[in-house]
Design a protein around this motif. Structure first.
Motif, PDB file in Angstrom:
ATOM      1  N   HIS A  20       0.828  -1.219   0.000  1.00 64.69           N
ATOM      2  CA  HIS A  20       0.000   0.000   0.000  1.00 64.69           C
ATOM      3  C   HIS A  20       0.858   1.264   0.000  1.00 64.69           C
ATOM      4  O   HIS A  20       0.513   2.258   0.644  1.00 64.69           O
ATOM      5  CB  HIS A  20      -0.928   0.019   1.230  1.00 64.69           C
ATOM      6  CG  HIS A  20      -1.975  -1.051   1.228  1.00 64.69           C
ATOM      7  ND1 HIS A  20      -1.687  -2.392   1.114  1.00 64.69           N
ATOM      8  CD2 HIS A  20      -3.337  -0.961   1.348  1.00 64.69           C
ATOM      9  CE1 HIS A  20      -2.810  -3.092   1.173  1.00 64.69           C
ATOM     10  NE2 HIS A  20      -3.825  -2.252   1.303  1.00 64.69           N
ATOM     11  N   ASP A  21       1.938   1.265  -0.752  1.00 58.92           N
ATOM     12  CA  ASP A  21       2.820   2.438  -0.836  1.00 58.92           C
ATOM     13  C   ASP A  21       2.623   3.082  -2.210  1.00 58.92           C
ATOM     14  O   ASP A  21       3.155   2.597  -3.218  1.00 58.92           O
ATOM     15  CB  ASP A  21       4.278   2.015  -0.637  1.00 58.92           C
ATOM     16  CG  ASP A  21       5.231   3.202  -0.541  1.00 58.92           C
ATOM     17  OD1 ASP A  21       4.927   4.261  -1.142  1.00 58.92           O
ATOM     18  OD2 ASP A  21       6.278   3.070   0.105  1.00 58.92           O
ATOM     19  N   ILE A  22       1.872   4.174  -2.237  1.00 56.43           N
ATOM     20  CA  ILE A  22       1.510   4.771  -3.517  1.00 56.43           C
ATOM     21  C   ILE A  22       2.722   5.337  -4.243  1.00 56.43           C
ATOM     22  O   ILE A  22       2.800   5.279  -5.472  1.00 56.43           O
ATOM     23  CB  ILE A  22       0.423   5.862  -3.325  1.00 56.43           C
ATOM     24  CG1 ILE A  22      -0.127   6.323  -4.678  1.00 56.43           C
ATOM     25  CG2 ILE A  22       0.973   7.023  -2.524  1.00 56.43           C
ATOM     26  CD1 ILE A  22      -0.811   5.252  -5.486  1.00 56.43           C
ATOM     27  N   GLU A  23       3.696   5.890  -3.524  1.00 54.06           N
ATOM     28  CA  GLU A  23       4.879   6.452  -4.182  1.00 54.06           C
ATOM     29  C   GLU A  23       5.752   5.345  -4.769  1.00 54.06           C
ATOM     30  O   GLU A  23       6.295   5.486  -5.865  1.00 54.06           O
ATOM     31  CB  GLU A  23       5.680   7.318  -3.206  1.00 54.06           C
ATOM     32  CG  GLU A  23       4.933   8.532  -2.683  1.00 54.06           C
ATOM     33  CD  GLU A  23       4.417   9.424  -3.805  1.00 54.06           C
ATOM     34  OE1 GLU A  23       5.067   9.508  -4.871  1.00 54.06           O
ATOM     35  OE2 GLU A  23       3.350  10.042  -3.627  1.00 54.06           O
ATOM     36  N   GLN A  24       5.894   4.245  -4.052  1.00 54.09           N
ATOM     37  CA  GLN A  24       6.649   3.105  -4.575  1.00 54.09           C
ATOM     38  C   GLN A  24       5.971   2.560  -5.824  1.00 54.09           C
ATOM     39  O   GLN A  24       6.615   2.254  -6.826  1.00 54.09           O
ATOM     40  CB  GLN A  24       6.746   2.017  -3.494  1.00 54.09           C
ATOM     41  CG  GLN A  24       7.460   0.748  -3.928  1.00 54.09           C
ATOM     42  CD  GLN A  24       8.967   0.858  -3.825  1.00 54.09           C
ATOM     43  OE1 GLN A  24       9.493   1.889  -3.419  1.00 54.09           O
ATOM     44  NE2 GLN A  24       9.654  -0.194  -4.184  1.00 54.09           N
ATOM     45  N   TYR A  25       4.660   2.458  -5.757  1.00 54.59           N
ATOM     46  CA  TYR A  25       3.876   1.944  -6.874  1.00 54.59           C
ATOM     47  C   TYR A  25       4.002   2.852  -8.093  1.00 54.59           C
ATOM     48  O   TYR A  25       4.280   2.395  -9.207  1.00 54.59           O
ATOM     49  CB  TYR A  25       2.419   1.819  -6.435  1.00 54.59           C
ATOM     50  CG  TYR A  25       1.466   1.363  -7.505  1.00 54.59           C
ATOM     51  CD1 TYR A  25       1.290   0.012  -7.789  1.00 54.59           C
ATOM     52  CD2 TYR A  25       0.709   2.290  -8.231  1.00 54.59           C
ATOM     53  CE1 TYR A  25       0.396  -0.410  -8.760  1.00 54.59           C
ATOM     54  CE2 TYR A  25      -0.179   1.875  -9.205  1.00 54.59           C
ATOM     55  CZ  TYR A  25      -0.332   0.531  -9.472  1.00 54.59           C
ATOM     56  OH  TYR A  25      -1.207   0.107 -10.441  1.00 54.59           O
ATOM     57  N   MET A  26       3.825   4.154  -7.902  1.00 53.96           N
ATOM     58  CA  MET A  26       3.842   5.095  -9.018  1.00 53.96           C
ATOM     59  C   MET A  26       5.253   5.316  -9.558  1.00 53.96           C
ATOM     60  O   MET A  26       5.409   5.799 -10.688  1.00 53.96           O
ATOM     61  CB  MET A  26       3.240   6.435  -8.593  1.00 53.96           C
ATOM     62  CG  MET A  26       1.760   6.383  -8.276  1.00 53.96           C
ATOM     63  SD  MET A  26       0.723   5.798  -9.651  1.00 53.96           S
ATOM     64  CE  MET A  26       1.030   7.064 -10.888  1.00 53.96           C
ATOM     65  N   SER A  27       6.289   4.955  -8.801  1.00 49.52           N
ATOM     66  CA  SER A  27       7.657   5.102  -9.305  1.00 49.52           C
ATOM     67  C   SER A  27       7.940   4.156 -10.462  1.00 49.52           C
ATOM     68  O   SER A  27       8.937   4.305 -11.168  1.00 49.52           O
ATOM     69  CB  SER A  27       8.670   4.842  -8.178  1.00 49.52           C
ATOM     70  OG  SER A  27       8.710   3.462  -7.831  1.00 49.52           O
ATOM     71  N   ALA A  28       7.041   3.184 -10.689  1.00 53.13           N
ATOM     72  CA  ALA A  28       7.201   2.230 -11.794  1.00 53.13           C
ATOM     73  C   ALA A  28       6.491   2.696 -13.053  1.00 53.13           C
ATOM     74  O   ALA A  28       6.523   1.999 -14.070  1.00 53.13           O
ATOM     75  CB  ALA A  28       6.660   0.866 -11.377  1.00 53.13           C
ATOM     76  N   GLU A  60      -4.959   8.284  -8.249  1.00 49.72           N
ATOM     77  CA  GLU A  60      -6.183   8.483  -7.472  1.00 49.72           C
ATOM     78  C   GLU A  60      -6.920   7.164  -7.253  1.00 49.72           C
ATOM     79  O   GLU A  60      -7.359   6.847  -6.133  1.00 49.72           O
ATOM     80  CB  GLU A  60      -7.083   9.483  -8.197  1.00 49.72           C
ATOM     81  CG  GLU A  60      -8.369   9.793  -7.462  1.00 49.72           C
ATOM     82  CD  GLU A  60      -9.245  10.770  -8.223  1.00 49.72           C
ATOM     83  OE1 GLU A  60     -10.407  10.975  -7.803  1.00 49.72           O
ATOM     84  OE2 GLU A  60      -8.778  11.347  -9.236  1.00 49.72           O
ATOM     85  N   GLY A  61      -7.066   6.375  -8.333  1.00 50.86           N
ATOM     86  CA  GLY A  61      -7.781   5.110  -8.222  1.00 50.86           C
ATOM     87  C   GLY A  61      -7.071   4.117  -7.311  1.00 50.86           C
ATOM     88  O   GLY A  61      -7.707   3.417  -6.515  1.00 50.86           O
ATOM     89  N   THR A  62      -5.744   4.050  -7.425  1.00 56.53           N
ATOM     90  CA  THR A  62      -4.981   3.123  -6.589  1.00 56.53           C
ATOM     91  C   THR A  62      -5.010   3.551  -5.127  1.00 56.53           C
ATOM     92  O   THR A  62      -5.097   2.703  -4.223  1.00 56.53           O
ATOM     93  CB  THR A  62      -3.527   3.034  -7.084  1.00 56.53           C
ATOM     94  OG1 THR A  62      -3.520   2.657  -8.459  1.00 56.53           O
ATOM     95  CG2 THR A  62      -2.745   1.996  -6.282  1.00 56.53           C
TER      96      THR A  62
END
Length: 278
Positions: free
Chosen positions: A154-162, A194-196
């Motif tokens: 649940h780490d949005i920054e880690q997720y979006m870094s991809a 936003e959705g994630t």
């Protein structure tokens, strides 16, 4: 005396005109050089290269060409390979055309020894310039250590870094492969973020199992495609309800410079083929 003065003035005027003409020609030359260099440097973005890359597609095109050569009067159905990879700015029809091509791909062909030998000899020079092993390792790291890991913790920054947020889009067939009219298309990294984030707030836990199908395929020197089968387990916060979405998906990744002027691979597009619920 007046005559000599007029001669000097005339010579000076001629000199100025000559210098101006020469200067104008120099400027035109430099301008043409700049235009020529720009034309050479600027690549055609996101085109699919039908050469060293996309082994399945190249082979299909070769088979189609052989059929056409051996058939004089019978019309044959040619294997359609899109010229360009779409972006978030592409029309829905262009994206759906690319989706149709992805859906038509069969499991990766296996080359025989003769094909492998010809393939290697033909592309030794390109191999020296393109480090496949390093790029494949980087792509796998993006998928597993940034995207998947960020999703599960649940780490949005880690997720979006991809993800490349500017051109990113997600599309799903919603589990109805025979009905392209209900396909879902989300455009832009803002919608994905936003959705994630909403999903993270709603879910107590997210577990994702990935299984890679075939090898990573390079559409050109800066675009790669990889396919996975997936199984998800969602546990909701409030109700404790558990759901198990599954299916297979394609990622298109692009190699480009980030804000720190460092080249890296990130996800550009995500094509989701969901398994229909029973």
């Amino acid at each position: 005396m007046k005559f000599r003065t007029k001669i000097k003035i005339l010579i000076a005027c001629v000199g100025i005109l000559t210098a101006g003409f020469i200067g104008l020609q120099v400027l035109k030359y430099h301008a043409s050089e700049v235009e020529r260099r720009v034309e050479i440097v600027l690549p055609e973005a996101r085109r699919i290269t039908k050469s060293r890359f996309v082994k399945r597609s190249s082979r299909a095109a070769t088979q189609t060409q052989q059929v056409e050569e051996n058939t004089d009067f019978q019309e044959t159905e040619t294997a359609h390979i899109p010229e360009k990879v779409p972006t978030a700015q592409s029309s829905d029809d262009e994206i759906k055309d690319f989706i149709a091509w992805l859906s038509s791909l069969e499991p990766e062909d296996t080359f025989d020894e003769t094909e492998q030998a010809d393939f290697s000899q033909e592309n030794n020079a390109r191999e020296d310039e393109f480090d496949y092993d390093r790029y494949k390792s980087q792509i796998e790291s993006v998928i597993w250590e940034q995207w998947k890991f960020g999703l599960e913790i649940h780490d949005i920054e880690q997720y979006m870094s991809a993800i490349w947020e500017d051109d990113f889009f997600y599309t799903s067939d919603l589990g109805t492969p025979d009905n392209p009219d209900d396909d879902l298309i989300f455009r832009g990294g803002g919608q994905e973020r936003e959705g994630t984030s909403r999903m993270f707030n709603a879910m107590e836990s997210i577990d994702l199992n990935l299984s890679q199908r075939g090898n990573i395929e390079f559409l050109n020197e800066t675009l790669a495609m990889v396919e996975y089968e997936y199984d998800l387990t969602f546990v909701q916060h409030a109700s404790g309800e558990v759901s198990y979405p599954s299916g297979h998906m394609f990622f298109i990744l692009e190699l480009r410079e980030n804000a720190e002027n460092t080249s890296e691979w990130r996800i550009l597009e995500w094509y989701d083929y969901a398994t229909p619920y029973p």
